[in-house]
Design a protein around this motif. Structure first.
Motif, PDB file in Angstrom:
ATOM      1  N   GLY A 135      30.246  41.023  34.873  1.00 44.03           N
ATOM      2  CA  GLY A 135      30.487  42.864  35.321  1.00 44.03           C
ATOM      3  C   GLY A 135      31.857  42.946  34.607  1.00 44.03           C
ATOM      4  O   GLY A 135      31.934  44.042  33.977  1.00 44.03           O
ATOM      5  N   LEU A 136      32.914  41.968  34.324  1.00 44.13           N
ATOM      6  CA  LEU A 136      34.000  42.682  33.985  1.00 44.13           C
ATOM      7  C   LEU A 136      33.718  42.629  32.319  1.00 44.13           C
ATOM      8  O   LEU A 136      34.008  43.833  31.639  1.00 44.13           O
ATOM      9  N   GLY A 137      33.155  41.740  31.743  1.00 38.75           N
ATOM     10  CA  GLY A 137      32.677  42.072  30.539  1.00 38.75           C
ATOM     11  C   GLY A 137      31.810  43.386  30.138  1.00 38.75           C
ATOM     12  O   GLY A 137      32.116  43.771  29.217  1.00 38.75           O
ATOM     13  N   ARG A 138      30.770  43.531  30.908  1.00 35.95           N
ATOM     14  CA  ARG A 138      30.012  44.716  30.749  1.00 35.95           C
ATOM     15  C   ARG A 138      31.010  46.183  30.810  1.00 35.95           C
ATOM     16  O   ARG A 138      30.633  47.134  30.138  1.00 35.95           O
ATOM     17  N   LEU A 139      31.948  46.189  31.772  1.00 35.94           N
ATOM     18  CA  LEU A 139      32.952  47.277  31.745  1.00 35.94           C
ATOM     19  C   LEU A 139      34.116  47.310  31.116  1.00 35.94           C
ATOM     20  O   LEU A 139      35.103  48.037  31.032  1.00 35.94           O
ATOM     21  N   GLY A 140      33.959  46.250  29.983  1.00 37.07           N
ATOM     22  CA  GLY A 140      34.975  46.514  28.837  1.00 37.07           C
ATOM     23  C   GLY A 140      36.228  45.626  29.162  1.00 37.07           C
ATOM     24  O   GLY A 140      37.332  45.830  28.314  1.00 37.07           O
ATOM     25  N   ASP A 141      36.480  44.987  30.382  1.00 38.43           N
ATOM     26  CA  ASP A 141      37.337  44.306  30.568  1.00 38.43           C
ATOM     27  C   ASP A 141      37.505  42.691  30.165  1.00 38.43           C
ATOM     28  O   ASP A 141      37.201  41.941  31.038  1.00 38.43           O
ATOM     29  N   SER A 142      37.384  42.641  28.955  1.00 42.29           N
ATOM     30  CA  SER A 142      37.139  41.251  28.230  1.00 42.29           C
ATOM     31  C   SER A 142      38.334  40.828  28.621  1.00 42.29           C
ATOM     32  O   SER A 142      38.211  39.311  28.801  1.00 42.29           O
ATOM     33  N   ALA A 143      39.625  41.123  28.811  1.00 44.82           N
ATOM     34  CA  ALA A 143      40.776  40.405  28.831  1.00 44.82           C
ATOM     35  C   ALA A 143      40.489  39.661  30.457  1.00 44.82           C
ATOM     36  O   ALA A 143      41.061  38.593  30.669  1.00 44.82           O
ATOM     37  N   GLY A 144      40.146  40.433  31.465  1.00 49.83           N
ATOM     38  CA  GLY A 144      40.020  40.041  32.722  1.00 49.83           C
ATOM     39  C   GLY A 144      38.830  38.969  32.830  1.00 49.83           C
ATOM     40  O   GLY A 144      38.959  38.011  33.584  1.00 49.83           O
ATOM     41  N   ALA A 145      37.610  39.258  31.951  1.00 54.35           N
ATOM     42  CA  ALA A 145      36.595  37.991  31.894  1.00 54.35           C
ATOM     43  C   ALA A 145      37.351  36.605  31.216  1.00 54.35           C
ATOM     44  O   ALA A 145      36.896  35.757  31.772  1.00 54.35           O
ATOM     45  N   VAL A 146      38.025  36.879  30.192  1.00 51.74           N
ATOM     46  CA  VAL A 146      38.648  35.628  29.732  1.00 51.74           C
ATOM     47  C   VAL A 146      39.493  34.891  30.834  1.00 51.74           C
ATOM     48  O   VAL A 146      39.367  33.671  30.802  1.00 51.74           O
ATOM     49  N   ALA A 147      40.164  35.840  31.540  1.00 50.05           N
ATOM     50  CA  ALA A 147      41.060  34.897  32.691  1.00 50.05           C
ATOM     51  C   ALA A 147      40.173  34.521  33.565  1.00 50.05           C
ATOM     52  O   ALA A 147      40.127  33.251  34.086  1.00 50.05           O
ATOM     53  N   LEU A 148      38.913  34.939  33.953  1.00 48.95           N
ATOM     54  CA  LEU A 148      38.177  34.716  35.123  1.00 48.95           C
ATOM     55  C   LEU A 148      37.472  33.404  34.565  1.00 48.95           C
ATOM     56  O   LEU A 148      37.528  32.383  35.461  1.00 48.95           O
ATOM     57  N   TYR A 149      36.934  33.328  33.508  1.00 49.39           N
ATOM     58  CA  TYR A 149      36.065  32.247  33.125  1.00 49.39           C
ATOM     59  C   TYR A 149      37.017  30.958  32.718  1.00 49.39           C
ATOM     60  O   TYR A 149      36.536  29.835  32.929  1.00 49.39           O
ATOM     61  N   ARG A 150      38.252  31.273  32.359  1.00 45.38           N
ATOM     62  CA  ARG A 150      39.105  30.111  32.128  1.00 45.38           C
ATOM     63  C   ARG A 150      39.401  29.256  33.638  1.00 45.38           C
ATOM     64  O   ARG A 150      39.124  28.044  33.991  1.00 45.38           O
ATOM     65  N   ASP A 151      39.369  30.337  34.600  1.00 44.83           N
ATOM     66  CA  ASP A 151      39.687  29.649  35.964  1.00 44.83           C
ATOM     67  C   ASP A 151      38.287  28.929  36.537  1.00 44.83           C
ATOM     68  O   ASP A 151      38.278  28.069  37.133  1.00 44.83           O
ATOM     69  N   LEU A 152      37.286  29.728  36.227  1.00 40.11           N
ATOM     70  CA  LEU A 152      35.968  29.144  36.509  1.00 40.11           C
ATOM     71  C   LEU A 152      35.612  28.126  35.932  1.00 40.11           C
ATOM     72  O   LEU A 152      35.037  27.084  36.573  1.00 40.11           O
TER      73      LEU A 152
END
Length: 705
Positions: A550-567
């Protein structure tokens, strides 16, 4: 239009797909996203037309884009973008791999299509029309050339060039006033011809013309010139289809003739009613009044279009990698606590007060029969776990029949066996069959247990999911929301079943393009699962993964990067660094690094994930190949096309070995390879590869027939 032209500095035209009255359609490459698309351009009209005429055409073209872009349904072609470039209006659409119905008839030398294919096409088009009509949109030009059956069997409606928004009557009148033909003569309703008011029932008439043609090989009024055809629609009764094709089921003929009624009031009320009629024709109910004729029963449920054989669906979202024995799975698969009328599990026991059984215990031979049925139930489940879905379906259907005879139609275990038959039908891609089974099981459970019983809610959950598979996304959303509210009320807001339904709700919101709502719901589910199931539980990790999407779809790739690192770290801690879920999270990390233009980091991540997947899953595993392709994409963005070419070749070769040359994934890899060759200036080799792709697609279509 010139081949290799770049539209709006993004879409490179590669070759024409087709031409029509409104324009021409090109196969193109989206240079920004590196994908193949279809681009429809307004056909250049030249100086001979009046400016007002050209203006109306341009207005209609823009209207097509706005209408089509607002529609989100599996049975309607997806519109990605539209605009104007150097005076040329264009629409960017998904590139469909398949044949339109007119081409299918031509391929078959104008011979009628098989009955099973007729039924499947009719049901899918009807579902798509039900959705469009709910949006107050009338297509107005439904014809075989505007209906495409894709390589995977999905049927899609195309070309909303003269669709009419129900509230926009004024604009429609202006278009009609120009004298521009509105519709195609062989498929126009009498009210269109007579310039009377047109509503959704006009589309149903046009659909009747289409179904008549694919059932008989000729349109209902094949009278030579256009004027005679129009008079036929207005004044003549069509020849009954069975006079041209005696093997056509009478129920199907009756539906087609009612669709072709001159008076709109004599046609089915709407597409929803038509869908029910078609479902009844395919799966007649025992005991139904068949006084109209014995052929009511000539379309057995086992008949399936050829393209469905061997198909299977993935597990519902969020359950794809759940281990066997997970509680949410058990709710759908295990027997009730009182699986016989006597409460007779292995420990025996007294009959429940409402069991309706006079004898306190069954005879020994009866007990042995019921025990044997329990063993058959387990065996059928195991067939499904082994992926042998056809055999599992046959076993569950036979078991349901036997349990109904011994225990009654509404006994919980009879319904459980029937429900499992629905699951297997869904796995095999038979979504319409699954829908009928789920609906009947739901009715039985609500009669026996009440609407708020957890078993009834579980069945409603499956009905809702299957509506999504049928492309009825709005219906799916509404029912999923109802089930989530009911489960929260009955089981509690943080019960795993409640959260499973909310997870599906978020999934449907995403498919409808409501990404912000989907992200918010996935976050809520992730938080609740963390609190109730723990941070390392598979369902918690699945919800967090969807938050990253969802973060990637909404253009928040920085947020997605942080989430996927934690995940990735959480998956590694809960399982291992080499676990497929850890690698899936790392793959998402790499994709979003690319979205931030951090291509060197993305390349490192993709290469590491590909190497580990190759070691853990195998070098030709689909996930391994996806990661290797991601590495090739990164190399291309870094300008290292020679290295990217080697990777694209390796992926294409591996997919051809594993899947065959004509498989869709293999064809996609060939497309990647051709684009890379073009970047390297190898235009002749790229063109040869495009020709091979076209030939393989034709071969695939021929095999499917």
């Amino acid at each position: 239009m010139a081949e290799n032209r770049l539209i709006q500095r993004r879409y490179r035209l590669l070759g024409t797909i087709g031409r029509g009255g409104m324009g021409e359609v090109w196969r193109a490459r989206d240079e920004s996203l590196g994908r193949q698309v279809a681009v429809k351009c307004l056909k250049p009209m030249g100086p001979r037309h009046e400016p007002s005429f050209l203006q109306v055409l341009r207005e209609r073209f823009r209207r097509e884009a706005r209408v089509a872009a607002a529609l989100q349904h599996r049975g309607i072609t997806v519109v990605h973008d539209f605009g104007e470039d150097d005076g040329t209006l264009f629409i960017v659409m998904e590139l469909l791999s398949g044949r339109n119905l007119s081409q299918l008839l031509d391929d078959n030398r104008r011979q009628p299509l098989p009955v099973a294919d007729l039924m499947e096409i009719a049901e899918q088009v009807t579902a798509a029309l039900a959705y469009t009509h709910e949006q107050a949109i009338v297509h107005r030009d439904l014809k075989p050339a505007n209906i495409v059956r894709t390589a995977d069997g999905t049927v899609k409606i195309c070309d909303f060039g003269i669709a009419r928004l129900g509230h926009d009557i004024g604009f429609t009148a202006r278009l009609t006033g120009t004298g521009i033909a509105m519709g195609s003569p062989h498929y126009m309703s009498p009210e269109q011809i007579g310039a009377h008011g047109v509503d959704h029932r006009s589309d149903l008439y046009s659909l009747g013309c289409v179904l008549y043609e694919i059932a008989t090989g000729v349109p209902p009024f094949d009278l030579g010139d256009a004027w005679a055809v129009l008079v036929g629609h207005r004044d003549l009764a069509p020849e009954p289809p069975r006079t041209l094709r005696p093997d056509l089921p009478e129920a199907y003929e009756r539906i087609v003739l009612e669709l072709l009624a001159k008076d709109p009031d004599d046609r089915p009320r709407d597409a929803h009613e038509l869908g029910k009629r078609l479902a009844d024709a395919r799966h007649p109910h025992p005991g139904r009044d068949v006084a109209a004729g014995p052929d009511e029963l000539t379309v057995p449920a086992r008949w399936l279009p050829s393209w469905t054989r061997g198909m299977s669906l993935g597990a519902p979202a969020g359950l794809a990698r759940r281990p066997h024995g997970h509680p949410a799975d058990e709710a759908a698969t295990v027997l009730t606590d009182t699986w016989t009328g006597w409460g007779g599990g292995p420990q025996g026991g007294e009959a429940p007060p409402d069991a309706g059984i006079a004898s306190p215990a069954p005879p020994d031979d009866h007990r042995a029969t019921l025990a044997a049925l329990a063993g058959r139930h387990t065996a059928a489940l195991n067939l499904g776990r082994l992926g042998r879905w056809e055999e599992a379906g046959e076993a569950h259907r036979a078991l349901a029949t036997e349990r109904e005879r011994l225990l009654g139609p509404d006994h919980p275990d009879t319904l459980t066996s029937r429900l499992e038959g629905g699951h297997t039908a869904s796995r095999l891609g038979r979504s319409f069959e699954a829908h009928q089974i789920y609906a009947e099981v739901l009715a039985g459970r609500e009669r026996a247990l009440g609407p708020d019983h957890p078993d009834s809610l579980s069945c409603r959950h499956h009905v809702a999911l299957n509506l999504g598979r049928l492309g009825r996304l709005e219906d799916c959303l509404a029912m999923t929301h109802e089930v989530a509210e009911a489960r929260a009320r009955v089981l509690g807001p943080q019960h795993p079943d409640t959260l499973a339904t909310l997870f599906e709700l978020a999934h449907v919101l995403g498919k409808l393009g409501r990404y912000a709502e989907a992200l918010h719901t996935h976050r809520d589910v992730a938080a609740a699962r963390t609190a109730t199931l723990g941070p390392g539980h598979p369902d918690t990790l699945a919800a967090r993964y969807e938050v990253g999407i969802g973060l990637g779809r909404l253009g928040d790739s920085a947020g997605a990067v942080a989430l996927y690192r934690d995940l990735a770290a959480a998956c590694a801690a809960a399982r291992s660094a080499d676990d497929p879920e850890t690698l899936r999270a790392r793959h998402g990390l790499g994709v979003n690094l690319g979205r931030q233009n951090r291509w060197q980091e993305a390349l490192v991540e993709a290469r590491e994930v590909a190497a580990t997947r190759g070691r853990v899953l195998g070098p030709d595993d689909p996930d391994t190949l996806v990661s290797r392709r991601e590495a090739a994409v990164a190399l291309g963005w870094l300008g290292r096309w020679d290295e990217a070419l080697d990777l694209y070749r390796e992926v294409a070769d591996a997919r051809e070995r594993a899947l065959g040359a004509a498989h869709l994934d293999t064809l996609a890899s060939y497309g990647d390879l051709a684009q890379c060759l073009e970047q390297l200036g190898s235009a002749d080799e790229a063109a040869a590869l495009h020709r091979r792709i076209a030939a393989l697609r034709q071969e695939r279509a021929a095999r499917r027939r």
